[in-house]
Design a protein around this motif. Structure first.
Motif: not given
Lengths: 351, 254
Positions: A255-260
């Protein structure tokens, strides 16, 4: 199949038409080894290479590939456009083409065709060349030293010329594009080809008998030799990584940092690793190292034979080259046939 | 409100804290996603009281003061992540494990050195004192693994850490095998991957900084070193540099 010939000194002219058909990968030297890579100049290409560290599998089933990316707003986007970029794979030895044909059986022709593999295979021009076996090649014994399909063009050394086998209409497009480089082959060329074919067949230093191997493996299922191999095996997975026909993979999400949003990644896996047969709840179907070594060889030499009518080993000799513990197709088959007394005199005692 | 996190250093070189500050391309994303409220290595103003979602802790525990510190961190944190091989295994400073500490100090600093009075015991991994939820080994840890861990933990997930040896990634990068082809004392086959074969990719044999894989076959690799005319004991000594307590305990268990 169309058969032509081309003068060896015209090879670099021939190479200059290839970029029109895709990004060219060819065998070049890396350290003391060889790899399929983009040559910066054609003079780097080694027509005399023994074997590449990784098989051409690396271009059709990349070691780590993003199959799709996902995003809560946009859903998912597959990576098929990337997988469809045209590639010319030049200088593939016949056993490696055989390896690709085996991957085709599993990834393209089986019950669940794999879109990523199929996209790459379709986008890849395969140009084969013949080779002189060294002491690690056993492609002759594996019936993988000649191929009749799976390539677009195949070049065989007949002295001052290459005999050019055209395997597909795409191969013929390349022939047409290379214009006057190609000449009709003569009776004398065929005679030379046959002579060299015979010499090549006789030049294998390593010969393995496959005849009743599935039966012998059946007899030796509970043999102590598997414990000995298990005691030596490091579970480093090098054999699977370099194998042209090992096709297991693992799938993970990042996953990317800070979102889904994120990516789904497919990476090469190996049955020698402890986690390969580990399932939820902690149960492991192949907890013992010896059972994993055994599984690898039974799958290649017995399971695959039952399912596809031939072993999935092509005799490239890569496992012979890389296994630090000398557990490879030669030592295993010779030991299991009772023609060899283990690997080394000082093997560690089985645990 | 953004989740609060803390970043702490015990006995070590503070390399993990530097690794975190080196995540330059992701730093803005990181502070966009979390509130770093306690981080002595990065800020002179810290909040030592708040409840934390995650504490990232580097370094080993070397004395009673650090033991109290790690217990206090554990108490105020939902999750504790051990960062780097010192926090995970004891690290370089735990190499002296079988020797008596006063003797080691005397050997290094002489019998009249002032160092004798220092309050430093054997260096031990965090997990000897508190529950560790996630371990990111390495000397230092890889920034990519740190960022991946932050991102997974914020999604309520545990990141998947490699359990396989360095050889897998080394082969994926199509490196020539330093052990087999060059006869160099490479610890790759028994060392945890995750570094993308950083050292072998530069023709340097793996030194085992990420600690041994769970089922490291020491008997076999010693045998292989011997066959290659490398000193057999070298492989164990290499791994002990970073993970002596782990290796010694594995040996005790047999």
């Amino acid at each position: 199949m169309k058969i032509l010939k081309m003068a060896k000194h015209d090879l670099d002219f021939f190479a200059s038409v290839l970029p029109a058909f895709g990004e060219v990968y060819a065998p070049v030297q890396r350290g003391k080894g060889f790899v399929f890579d983009k040559p910066s100049a054609w003079s780097e290409v080694r027509m005399d290479y023994t074997r590449t560290i990784l098989p051409p599998k690396k271009l059709l089933l990349p070691p780590r590939e993003t199959t799709f990316s996902f995003d809560p707003d946009q859903g998912f986007t597959d990576n098929l456009a990337e997988a469809s970029k045209p590639v010319v794979l030049f200088g593939v030895h016949p056993y490696d083409i055989y390896g690709l044909n085996i991957l085709d059986r599993v990834y393209a022709e089986a019950k669940f065709p794999d879109p990523y593999y199929i996209a790459r295979r379709r986008a890849t021009v395969v140009i084969g060349i013949d080779f002189v076996p060294d002491d690690k090649h056993c492609a002759g014994s594996m019936n993988a030293d000649f191929v009749d399909h799976g390539f677009d063009i195949f070049l065989s050394d007949i002295g001052d010329d290459y005999l050019v086998l055209v395997g597909t209409s795409r191969g013929d497009d390349i022939v047409v594009k290379s214009g006057c480089l190609m000449q009709p082959a003569t009776e004398a060329d065929f005679a030379e080809y046959k002579k060299r074919s015979r010499i090549r067949r006789d030049s294998y230093k390593t010969k393995l008998e496959l005849g009743d191997l599935p039966e012998i493996l059946e007899m030796e299922y509970n043999s102590k030799v598997w414990d000995d191999f298990g005691a030596r095996c490091l579970s480093c997975s090098s054999c699977s990584m370099v194998c042209p026909t090992c096709y297991c993979f693992d799938v993970t999400d990042e996953t990317e940092l800070g979102n889904r949003a994120g990516r789904r990644i497919r990476s090469w896996d190996s049955c020698l690793l402890r986690t390969h047969a580990l399932v939820a709840g902690g149960e492991n179907f192949r907890e013992e190292r010896s059972s994993r070594v055994k599984f690898r060889f039974y799958h290649k030499q017995r399971g695959f034979v039952a399912e596809y009518g031939r072993p999935s080993c092509v005799g490239c000799g890569r496992c012979v080259e890389v296994c630090p513990a000398e557990i490879n197709i030669i030592t295993v088959i010779e030991t299991i046939r009772g023609e060899r007394d283990g690997i080394s005199s000082s093997a560690p005692a089985s645990a | 409100m953004k989740p609060k996190i803390g970043i702490f250093g015990l006995s070590g070189c503070w390399g993990e804290q530097i690794a975190i500050l080196n995540c330059e391309d992701q730093l803005l994303d990181i502070i966009g996603a979390v509130d770093i409220v306690d981080f002595l290595g990065g800020s002179s103003v810290n909040d030592a009281e708040s409840r934390l979602l995650v504490s990232f802790v580097e370094g080993s525990v070397a004395n009673a003061r650090e033991e109290a510190k790690i217990r206090q961190i554990r108490e105020r944190s939902d999750l504790v992540v051990a960062c780097g091989s010192c926090a995970c295994f004891g690290g370089v400073s735990a190499m002296d494990a079988p020797f008596e500490r006063p003797k080691v100090i005397e050997t290094v600093y002489g019998s009249n050195g002032p160092i004798k009075s220092w309050d430093i015991g054997p260096h031990r991994p965090l997990s000897d004192f508190v529950k560790v939820d996630l371990a990111i080994p390495g000397c230092p840890m890889e920034t990519t693994e740190f960022v991946r861990a932050v991102s997974a933990l914020l999604n309520g997930d545990m990141p998947l850490m490699p359990t396989y040896p360095v050889c897998l990634e080394c082969k994926m990068k199509e490196n020539e095998c330093l052990l087999v082809q060059r006869g160099l004392p490479c610890a790759g086959p028994v060392t945890m991957a995750g570094c993308d074969a950083r050292c072998p990719s530069h023709n340097i044999a793996c030194i085992g900084c990420r600690g041994p894989v769970e089922e490291a076959n020491m008997a076999s690799i010693e045998q292989i070193f011997g066959d290659k005319e490398l000193p057999k004991e070298q492989i164990k000594l290499k791994l002990r540099v970073f993970a002596a307590p782990v290796l010694d305990r594995t040996e005790e268990r047999g």
